[in-house]
Scaffold this active site. Structure first.
Site: not given
Ligand SMILES: [Zn+2]
Length: 436
Positions: A236, A64-65, A309
């Site tokens: 995940h 997640h950037l 993640d």
């Molecule tokens: Zn997730």
């Protein structure tokens, strides 16, 4: 520009000299038979890499950037700088930005920001549904046809819970060899969930997140992927039961792949006992038995890859009471060190296995060309030099390039150090520091 990397051990094999010219690897020769002897150019920078492991540049399938919209937590520039320091040459950026990456315009914006930053190749992940709302398919074809060439689609953060919508998405992406990456979480079974449903959550009085809520969706989606003949990727994976279901689906020959995070390979729900929200994540940390099953699944290839993640959050989102705190942990700068501790030092995986699970397989799942290739003449010079012998050192998030500090490994002693990262022949990291 040319680089001669002397004495590195490709995938942990014999010490070798690696010659890079321009964007490519041109020679790999066992040390003692120096490439210089067989005619190397005069203008060459030499790196003494004795004792270092050479790996293909790592590929992050799930990060997640935060840009656009949450630049207080991370930007494409800071996130990819963190990735380069962790040994990565390519990252996939999840779609839960503000606005959501559910149109060609937003995915192209993220892709361009990656190019401008120049630390890693950035491949945007497109949303499956409009606004991650789970009601209507997003413009999957337009995102695939865009300059960003999106191939991985995910509503990550949310589950595509509607089975008919999931079926339609799987059918749709077949046309362009796409893959649906599912955040497997049955929403009705996890309303208000705070921690793995079990002994620790009961003792702490926190609402439980049952393993069955993950496993039920994975089982359903494996069946759907098989039924329509499409590709499913499971994000995940966190429970022993999930590993069993994926093992079964693979035994059928279905197009199912899966990832596990570094934190699920090392940490358990016991850590929640101090109510420190740095350990709050979705899916939650599970039990010792789950950790053992995840490690075994990664070792035998049931789980294809390690994906961080990486989920940066500003201080105020994490340093609050447990129930109010955001889910998520940073991970790009520590992933390889955690994998060494959990998988290599335990004898479960060798360095060739690490290259497979952290570079080759995630590159294949993400439909990336130019990454995850062997360290061999004619291949793009995307590689990482890693020192596994660096004595364990405590993680200090204050030293991290990420804008956020929410590392669950803070204060833990981890072995190893990323020494250098090359992106198409250009060092993004040298001697453990970014080059610019
Ligand atoms: Zn997730």
């Amino acid at each position: 520009m040319s680089w001669l990397i002397k004495g590195a051990r490709p995938l942990g094999g014999p010490a070798s000299d690696i010659l890079i010219e321009g964007t490519q690897i041109v020679e790999v020769t066992e040390s003692g038979r120096s490439v210089l002897d067989i005619g190397a150019p005069d203008e060459v920078s030499v790196i003494d890499a004795e004792g270092l492991i050479a790996l293909p540049g790592l590929v992050a399938l799930h990060t997640h950037l935060r840009e656009p919209g949450r630049e207080d937590a991370e930007t494409v520039e800071t996130g990819t700088r963190a990735a380069a320091l962790g040994g990565y040459t390519a990252v996939h950026a999840m779609a839960n930005t503000e606005p959501v990456a559910d149109t060609a315009g937003v995915v192209e914006q993220v892709w361009r920001l990656g190019q401008q930053a120049g630390y890693c190749d950035v491949r945007p992940v497109g949303a499956v549904t409009v606004g991650l709302g789970g009601r209507q398919l997003a413009e999957l074809g337009a995102m695939a046809d865009s300059a960003a060439s999106v191939r991985v689609f995910s509503d990550d953060g949310f589950c595509v819970a509607d089975p008919l919508l999931m079926r339609r998405a799987l059918e749709y992406v077949k046309a362009f060899d796409g893959v649906i990456a599912q955040h497997a979480q049955e929403p009705r079974l996890t309303e208000g969930a705070q921690l793995n449903e079990g002994e620790v959550a009961s003792r702490l009085g926190l609402a439980g997140w049952p393993a069955a809520a993950e496993e039920a969706i994975i089982a359903r989606d494996c069946l759907l992927a098989a039924h329509v003949g499409s590709a499913l990727h499971v994000c995940h994976v966190s429970t022993a039961g999930s590993v069993e279901i994926i093992r079964w689906a693979k035994s059928k020959g279905w197009q199912v792949t899966a990832e596990v995070t570094p934190h699920h390979l090392l940490l358990t729900d016991d850590l929640a006992q101090g109510y420190d929200p740095v350990f709050k994540v979705n899916p939650p940390l599970r039990t010792r038995a789950d950790v053992a099953a995840l490690r075994a699944g990664l070792a035998d290839g049931t789980i294809d890859c390690v994906a961080t993640d990486h989920a940066p959050h500003p201080v105020e989102a994490k340093e609050t009471e447990w129930a109010a705190a955001a889910n998520g942990m940073t991970g790009l700068e520590t992933a390889l060190r955690v994998v060494q501790l959990a998988m290599v030092d335990t004898g479960l995986l060798d360095w060739a296995g690490v290259a497979d699970r952290m570079s080759a397989r995630p590159a294949a799942i993400g439909r990336l060309t130019g990454h995850g290739q062997p360290i061999a003449p004619g291949c793009p010079a995307n590689l990482t030099l890693y020192d596994p012998h660096k004595p364990p050192e405590k993680v200090d998030p204050a030293t991290h390039a990420s804008k956020s500090r929410n590392s669950p490994f803070a204060g833990m002693a981890l072995p190893g150090r990323v020494h250098a990262t090359f992106l198409r022949g250009v060092p993004t990291v040298l001697d453990g520091k970014v080059t610019r």
